[in-house]
Design a protein around this motif. Structure first.
Motif, PDB file in Angstrom:
ATOM      1  N   TYR A 206      -0.914  -3.978  -5.829  1.00 10.25           N
ATOM      2  CA  TYR A 206      -0.786  -2.715  -5.104  1.00 10.25           C
ATOM      3  C   TYR A 206       0.637  -2.618  -4.557  1.00 10.25           C
ATOM      4  O   TYR A 206       1.014  -3.367  -3.653  1.00 10.25           O
ATOM      5  CB  TYR A 206      -1.811  -2.643  -3.976  1.00 10.25           C
ATOM      6  CG  TYR A 206      -3.242  -2.590  -4.474  1.00 10.25           C
ATOM      7  CD1 TYR A 206      -3.864  -1.380  -4.756  1.00 10.25           C
ATOM      8  CD2 TYR A 206      -3.966  -3.764  -4.662  1.00 10.25           C
ATOM      9  CE1 TYR A 206      -5.174  -1.336  -5.219  1.00 10.25           C
ATOM     10  CE2 TYR A 206      -5.278  -3.732  -5.130  1.00 10.25           C
ATOM     11  CZ  TYR A 206      -5.872  -2.513  -5.405  1.00 10.25           C
ATOM     12  OH  TYR A 206      -7.165  -2.478  -5.870  1.00 10.25           O
ATOM     13  N   VAL A 207       1.421  -1.713  -5.120  1.00 10.91           N
ATOM     14  CA  VAL A 207       2.847  -1.590  -4.800  1.00 10.91           C
ATOM     15  C   VAL A 207       3.064  -0.320  -3.989  1.00 10.91           C
ATOM     16  O   VAL A 207       2.560   0.760  -4.339  1.00 10.91           O
ATOM     17  CB  VAL A 207       3.689  -1.548  -6.093  1.00 10.91           C
ATOM     18  CG1 VAL A 207       5.177  -1.386  -5.762  1.00 10.91           C
ATOM     19  CG2 VAL A 207       3.456  -2.821  -6.906  1.00 10.91           C
ATOM     20  N   SER A 208       3.822  -0.437  -2.905  1.00 10.68           N
ATOM     21  CA  SER A 208       4.022   0.697  -2.009  1.00 10.68           C
ATOM     22  C   SER A 208       4.776   1.832  -2.693  1.00 10.68           C
ATOM     23  O   SER A 208       5.556   1.616  -3.626  1.00 10.68           O
ATOM     24  CB  SER A 208       4.790   0.256  -0.757  1.00 10.68           C
ATOM     25  OG  SER A 208       6.134  -0.051  -1.088  1.00 10.68           O
ATOM     26  N   THR A 209       4.541   3.051  -2.217  1.00  8.03           N
ATOM     27  CA  THR A 209       5.199   4.220  -2.803  1.00  8.03           C
ATOM     28  C   THR A 209       6.557   4.516  -2.161  1.00  8.03           C
ATOM     29  O   THR A 209       7.261   5.424  -2.615  1.00  8.03           O
ATOM     30  CB  THR A 209       4.305   5.473  -2.634  1.00  8.03           C
ATOM     31  OG1 THR A 209       4.063   5.690  -1.233  1.00  8.03           O
ATOM     32  CG2 THR A 209       2.977   5.297  -3.364  1.00  8.03           C
ATOM     33  N   ASP A 210       6.938   3.765  -1.122  1.00  2.21           N
ATOM     34  CA  ASP A 210       8.225   4.039  -0.482  1.00  2.21           C
ATOM     35  C   ASP A 210       9.373   3.508  -1.325  1.00  2.21           C
ATOM     36  O   ASP A 210       9.175   2.960  -2.412  1.00  2.21           O
ATOM     37  CB  ASP A 210       8.262   3.473   0.945  1.00  2.21           C
ATOM     38  CG  ASP A 210       7.935   1.998   1.000  1.00  2.21           C
ATOM     39  OD1 ASP A 210       7.982   1.330  -0.057  1.00  2.21           O
ATOM     40  OD2 ASP A 210       7.625   1.493   2.094  1.00  2.21           O
ATOM     41  N   ASP A 211      10.593   3.647  -0.827  1.00  6.48           N
ATOM     42  CA  ASP A 211      11.774   3.389  -1.647  1.00  6.48           C
ATOM     43  C   ASP A 211      11.891   1.946  -2.131  1.00  6.48           C
ATOM     44  O   ASP A 211      12.373   1.697  -3.240  1.00  6.48           O
ATOM     45  CB  ASP A 211      13.050   3.761  -0.876  1.00  6.48           C
ATOM     46  CG  ASP A 211      13.180   5.264  -0.691  1.00  6.48           C
ATOM     47  OD1 ASP A 211      12.521   6.005  -1.449  1.00  6.48           O
ATOM     48  OD2 ASP A 211      13.922   5.680   0.218  1.00  6.48           O
ATOM     49  N   ASP A 212      11.475   0.962  -1.312  1.00  4.07           N
ATOM     50  CA  ASP A 212      11.652  -0.424  -1.743  1.00  4.07           C
ATOM     51  C   ASP A 212      10.519  -0.903  -2.649  1.00  4.07           C
ATOM     52  O   ASP A 212      10.611  -1.959  -3.262  1.00  4.07           O
ATOM     53  CB  ASP A 212      11.800  -1.362  -0.541  1.00  4.07           C
ATOM     54  CG  ASP A 212      10.530  -1.482   0.285  1.00  4.07           C
ATOM     55  OD1 ASP A 212       9.522  -0.821  -0.041  1.00  4.07           O
ATOM     56  OD2 ASP A 212      10.541  -2.257   1.258  1.00  4.07           O
ATOM     57  N   HIS A 213       9.450  -0.115  -2.754  1.00  2.52           N
ATOM     58  CA  HIS A 213       8.317  -0.451  -3.624  1.00  2.52           C
ATOM     59  C   HIS A 213       7.896  -1.917  -3.475  1.00  2.52           C
ATOM     60  O   HIS A 213       7.830  -2.664  -4.447  1.00  2.52           O
ATOM     61  CB  HIS A 213       8.661  -0.155  -5.088  1.00  2.52           C
ATOM     62  CG  HIS A 213       8.874   1.285  -5.373  1.00  2.52           C
ATOM     63  ND1 HIS A 213       7.941   2.264  -5.059  1.00  2.52           N
ATOM     64  CD2 HIS A 213       9.941   1.933  -5.921  1.00  2.52           C
ATOM     65  CE1 HIS A 213       8.414   3.441  -5.430  1.00  2.52           C
ATOM     66  NE2 HIS A 213       9.618   3.284  -5.942  1.00  2.52           N
ATOM     67  N   HIS A 214       7.614  -2.317  -2.220  1.00  4.66           N
ATOM     68  CA  HIS A 214       7.235  -3.706  -1.987  1.00  4.66           C
ATOM     69  C   HIS A 214       5.764  -3.945  -2.323  1.00  4.66           C
ATOM     70  O   HIS A 214       4.946  -3.021  -2.306  1.00  4.66           O
ATOM     71  CB  HIS A 214       7.512  -4.105  -0.531  1.00  4.66           C
ATOM     72  CG  HIS A 214       6.748  -3.304   0.485  1.00  4.66           C
ATOM     73  ND1 HIS A 214       7.155  -2.059   0.933  1.00  4.66           N
ATOM     74  CD2 HIS A 214       5.583  -3.569   1.151  1.00  4.66           C
ATOM     75  CE1 HIS A 214       6.295  -1.595   1.809  1.00  4.66           C
ATOM     76  NE2 HIS A 214       5.320  -2.484   1.958  1.00  4.66           N
ATOM     77  N   LEU A 215       5.443  -5.179  -2.637  1.00  2.00           N
ATOM     78  CA  LEU A 215       4.071  -5.563  -2.928  1.00  2.00           C
ATOM     79  C   LEU A 215       3.281  -5.607  -1.627  1.00  2.00           C
ATOM     80  O   LEU A 215       3.662  -6.307  -0.681  1.00  2.00           O
ATOM     81  CB  LEU A 215       4.043  -6.930  -3.619  1.00  2.00           C
ATOM     82  CG  LEU A 215       2.677  -7.458  -4.057  1.00  2.00           C
ATOM     83  CD1 LEU A 215       2.031  -6.524  -5.071  1.00  2.00           C
ATOM     84  CD2 LEU A 215       2.809  -8.861  -4.633  1.00  2.00           C
ATOM     85  N   VAL A 216       2.175  -4.879  -1.557  1.00  2.00           N
ATOM     86  CA  VAL A 216       1.332  -4.831  -0.370  1.00  2.00           C
ATOM     87  C   VAL A 216       0.137  -5.763  -0.515  1.00  2.00           C
ATOM     88  O   VAL A 216      -0.243  -6.462   0.431  1.00  2.00           O
ATOM     89  CB  VAL A 216       0.838  -3.388  -0.105  1.00  2.00           C
ATOM     90  CG1 VAL A 216      -0.148  -3.347   1.064  1.00  2.00           C
ATOM     91  CG2 VAL A 216       2.023  -2.475   0.169  1.00  2.00           C
ATOM     92  N   GLU A 217      -0.425  -5.809  -1.721  1.00  2.00           N
ATOM     93  CA  GLU A 217      -1.619  -6.618  -1.922  1.00  2.00           C
ATOM     94  C   GLU A 217      -1.741  -6.994  -3.394  1.00  2.00           C
ATOM     95  O   GLU A 217      -1.339  -6.241  -4.279  1.00  2.00           O
ATOM     96  CB  GLU A 217      -2.868  -5.848  -1.473  1.00  2.00           C
ATOM     97  CG  GLU A 217      -4.165  -6.636  -1.513  1.00  2.00           C
ATOM     98  CD  GLU A 217      -5.340  -5.829  -0.978  1.00  2.00           C
ATOM     99  OE1 GLU A 217      -5.765  -6.060   0.166  1.00  2.00           O
ATOM    100  OE2 GLU A 217      -5.822  -4.940  -1.719  1.00  2.00           O
ATOM    101  N   ALA A 218      -2.299  -8.189  -3.631  1.00  2.00           N
ATOM    102  CA  ALA A 218      -2.646  -8.610  -4.983  1.00  2.00           C
ATOM    103  C   ALA A 218      -4.085  -9.096  -4.959  1.00  2.00           C
ATOM    104  O   ALA A 218      -4.481  -9.817  -4.039  1.00  2.00           O
ATOM    105  CB  ALA A 218      -1.716  -9.722  -5.464  1.00  2.00           C
ATOM    106  N   THR A 219      -4.874  -8.693  -5.960  1.00  2.00           N
ATOM    107  CA  THR A 219      -6.275  -9.100  -6.000  1.00  2.00           C
ATOM    108  C   THR A 219      -6.641  -9.600  -7.385  1.00  2.00           C
ATOM    109  O   THR A 219      -6.031  -9.211  -8.394  1.00  2.00           O
ATOM    110  CB  THR A 219      -7.225  -7.940  -5.638  1.00  2.00           C
ATOM    111  OG1 THR A 219      -7.122  -6.916  -6.637  1.00  2.00           O
ATOM    112  CG2 THR A 219      -6.898  -7.363  -4.278  1.00  2.00           C
ATOM    113  N   GLU A 220      -7.635 -10.469  -7.404  1.00  2.00           N
ATOM    114  CA  GLU A 220      -8.221 -10.926  -8.669  1.00  2.00           C
ATOM    115  C   GLU A 220      -9.736 -10.929  -8.485  1.00  2.00           C
ATOM    116  O   GLU A 220     -10.264 -11.644  -7.637  1.00  2.00           O
ATOM    117  CB  GLU A 220      -7.725 -12.325  -9.031  1.00  2.00           C
ATOM    118  CG  GLU A 220      -8.248 -12.816 -10.370  1.00  2.00           C
ATOM    119  CD  GLU A 220      -7.774 -14.232 -10.682  1.00  2.00           C
ATOM    120  OE1 GLU A 220      -6.746 -14.369 -11.371  1.00  2.00           O
ATOM    121  OE2 GLU A 220      -8.425 -15.193 -10.222  1.00  2.00           O
TER     122      GLU A 220
END
Length: 261
Positions: A206-220
């Motif tokens: 789950y990648v943020s929509t803001d300018d830096d597009h940081h990773l918010v969450e990863a799931t498996e």
């Protein structure tokens, strides 16, 4: 058992946590997209930017939850971690073990390590009633050593953000074409899900929509796996408070303290 043996076994229990990496169970989730085509190209741009932001981070707060571990009988498998760590090796947080194996609080600051196992941890990690004796010895105090001390080095290594960042780069020969989903919200942030399926499991970044597009969450999710890794507080200072001397027991003094009992 003898007091000397108790001292050794009590401290040795700390080694059961050596080393623990919050990223290891989700390493496949952090294998970034390949070039792909169509939606994959957009996923490539987002995943590349998220990876770049994470690799440049001076600090980050990680929360790992392994709900699939709840069915395990292992008391040495973590079911959750909550760690704030930085590139200087500073860290604070906690680790909870599966099957009621107890939990451990930890602080690493300026080359010093404090770890505080609870009673359940000592009882499950040291069998035959010896864990009760260890819990009584420490009386909810922190074990204190340095990052150069082999007995707590594994704990300190778990706080190595630099090593974490190297690990999440993934194997360039084992990347997946990610499919971009519709915008959604995770932990209050607007995100774009990027996902792929493999061997009965679905992995989503789950990648943020803001300018830096940081990773918010990863799931498996799926086929014996239910992992969630949440990323917050990019570049925020790790809390600097450390346990007081009254709250701590120095590893080098454990034996002498036992002799006083």
């Amino acid at each position: 058992m003898s007091r000397k043996t108790l001292a050794r076994t009590a401290v040795a229990a700390a080694l059961l946590l050596s080393p623990l990496s919050p990223v290891s169970p989700l390493s496949p989730a952090l294998s970034w997209a390949d070039d792909g085509d169509g939606d994959g190209a957009s996923a490539q741009e987002l995943s590349d930017k998220a990876q770049e932001t994470l690799l440049k981070a001076k600090s980050v707060h990680l929360k790992l939850t392994d709900d699939s571990a709840g069915t395990s009988t292992s008391t040495t498998q973590p079911t959750s971690m909550d760690l704030a760590l930085d590139q200087d090796g500073n860290c604070t947080g906690s680790i909870e073990m599966g099957s009621d194996g107890g939990s451990v609080k930890m602080v690493v600051r300026d080359g010093q390590v404090w770890m505080k196992p609870d009673k359940a941890f000592w009882k499950t990690q040291i069998p035959g009633g010896q864990g009760d004796a260890a819990a009584e010895l420490f009386k909810n105090r922190y074990i204190h050593g340095s990052t150069g001390d082999a007995l707590v080095k594994g704990m300190a290594d778990s706080c190595d953000l630099d090593a974490f960042q190297k690990e999440i780069t993934g194997d360039p020969d084992n990347r997946h074409t990610l499919t971009k989903g519709a915008e959604t919200t995770v932990d209050g942030s607007k995100v774009i899900p990027l996902s792929y399926k493999e061997t009965g499991k679905k992995t989503t970044l789950y990648v943020s929509t803001d300018d830096d597009h940081h990773l918010v969450e990863a799931t498996e999710k799926g086929k014996g796996s239910d992992l969630t890794l949440l990323f917050t507080d990019y570049n925020e200072p790790v809390p600097s408070a450390t346990p007081s001397a009254d709250e701590s027991v120095d590893i080098s003094k454990l034996q002498s303290e036992l002799q006083k009992i």
